[in-house]
Motif scaffolding. Structure first.
Motif, PDB file in Angstrom:
ATOM      1  N   THR A 205      44.253 -35.975  27.696  1.00  0.00           N
ATOM      2  CA  THR A 205      43.356 -35.203  26.846  1.00  0.00           C
ATOM      3  C   THR A 205      42.824 -36.094  25.726  1.00  0.00           C
ATOM      4  O   THR A 205      43.413 -37.116  25.396  1.00  0.00           O
ATOM      5  CB  THR A 205      44.077 -33.995  26.236  1.00  0.00           C
ATOM      6  N   GLY A 228      39.746 -26.719  22.222  1.00  0.00           N
ATOM      7  CA  GLY A 228      41.066 -27.320  22.397  1.00  0.00           C
ATOM      8  C   GLY A 228      42.094 -26.670  21.490  1.00  0.00           C
ATOM      9  O   GLY A 228      41.895 -25.571  20.956  1.00  0.00           O
ATOM     10  N   ASN A 248      40.205 -30.411  25.044  1.00  0.00           N
ATOM     11  CA  ASN A 248      40.558 -30.015  26.411  1.00  0.00           C
ATOM     12  C   ASN A 248      40.214 -31.086  27.429  1.00  0.00           C
ATOM     13  O   ASN A 248      40.902 -31.222  28.451  1.00  0.00           O
ATOM     14  CB  ASN A 248      39.835 -28.711  26.781  1.00  0.00           C
ATOM     15  N   ASP A 250      39.128 -35.257  28.533  1.00  0.00           N
ATOM     16  CA  ASP A 250      39.763 -36.554  28.313  1.00  0.00           C
ATOM     17  C   ASP A 250      38.996 -37.440  27.340  1.00  0.00           C
ATOM     18  O   ASP A 250      39.359 -38.596  27.142  1.00  0.00           O
ATOM     19  CB  ASP A 250      39.944 -37.294  29.641  1.00  0.00           C
TER      20      ASP A 250
END
Length: 329
Positions: A205, A228, A248, A250
């Motif tokens: 993440t 997130g 949420n 990467d």
């Protein structure tokens, strides 16, 4: 003249012939910096580089398992210890002594012998319920672990032994407790050095990074929750480059947690609803150190634990990414 060593009584000649006690070599290192954030000096008294270095050298004299040296590249001080939690205890001692510091993610200490890269290997012993053995084995295998033994016991529990790189255990203990619902037991010790086993995927993440200095507002945080998991609450001070949550996806996302609702003379029943945020758990020192990536740091003060980017300004971070060599030729 007799000398007592532990529970054994022997003469001085026999005592000299006894093998010397060998202290295990450090396996983990962390880089310590003085606090360079815009909030520096507001919560602690000791913010000078020389005071931090003197305190670390004093600790290395009292604790033989800790080594301290000045970093030749990048600044700061490199502190080596037997594990990340030993260094966490040292950081907690410093913050209680009114130090303000920034620390990077723990890294294992590699060795190079005959042109080969060697890394420390841990002998890991796991005791858990049989229903959780599959997910434990799967995650340790993804971290380059190798199973040595699998033994079933009465009561539905199993005894597992693995050969795992030390870097694989950094940040795994929390995941292990989650996977085993808090019923698993794990213990490890250093078994030696082996050839580097290869890379593995770490945190999947990104981070929610603040783009300005100010104080968090409920309206701004409410619209960031779908992006997130947040680490801050309304009223917390933030600055440019400070990490306010876990993205949420990467990739990192630059956000504005200080965004306020625009005022107008128009009123509506739906627009004036009260905004409620999801309760969050405060970020502890252990979680923060195991959460950060290579380009992130933990800001530790006597009153707060904050996450931040190593390079605070967004423009400077874009320039650094542009200057990095491309992996695709």
């Amino acid at each position: 003249e007799n000398v007592k060593i532990g529970d054994t009584i022997c003469n001085r000649e026999e005592a000299k012939a006894l093998p010397r006690i060998k202290v295990d070599e450090p396996t983990v290192s962390m880089r310590f910096y003085v606090n360079t954030s815009p909030l520096s000096g507001q919560e602690g008294k000791n913010v000078q580089s020389m005071k931090l270095f003197e305190r670390l050298r004093k600790e290395s004299l009292n604790n033989v398992s800790i080594q301290v040296e000045e970093a030749k590249v990048g600044g700061g001080f490199i502190v080596r210890g037997r594990g990340e939690f030993q260094l966490v205890i040292l950081i907690e001692m410093l913050r209680r002594e009114d130090f303000e510091i920034c620390v990077c993610r723990p890294e294992v200490v590699f060795k190079y012998q005959k042109g080969k890269k060697l890394e420390p290997i841990e002998h890991l012993v796991v005791d858990c319920a049989e229903v959780y053995s599959g997910i434990v084995t799967d995650k340790l295998s993804a971290r380059k672990g190798r199973m040595l033994t699998y033994t079933c016991h009465d009561g539905g529990r199993v005894h597992l032994e693995f050969s795992v790189p030390s870097r694989a255990l950094i940040g795994y203990r929390d995941a292990f407790l989650t996977d085993t619902k808090g019923t698993g037991i794990m213990n490890s010790y250093l078994s030696g050095y082996e050839e580097y086993r290869g890379d593995f995927v770490g945190r999947s993440t990104g981070s929610l990074v603040s783009d300005r200095i100010g104080a968090c507002v409920t309206y701004g945080l409410y619209h960031l929750e779908p992006r997130g998991h947040l680490f801050v609450v309304p009223g917390d001070p933030v600055y440019e480059g400070m990490i306010v949550g876990e993205h949420n996806l990467d990739s990192d996302l630059v956000v504005n947690p200080c965004k306020e609702k625009k005022l107008s003379n128009m009123r509506s029943v739906l627009k004036d609803e009260a905004l409620t945020l999801t309760p969050i758990q405060p970020m502890t020192l252990e979680k923060a150190i195991l959460f950060v990536r290579e380009d992130e740091m933990v800001e530790v003060t006597p009153a707060s634990v904050r996450l931040r980017k190593a390079t605070l300004r967004y423009v400077d971070r874009k320039t650094e990414r542009r200057e990095q060599p491309s992996l695709v030729e």
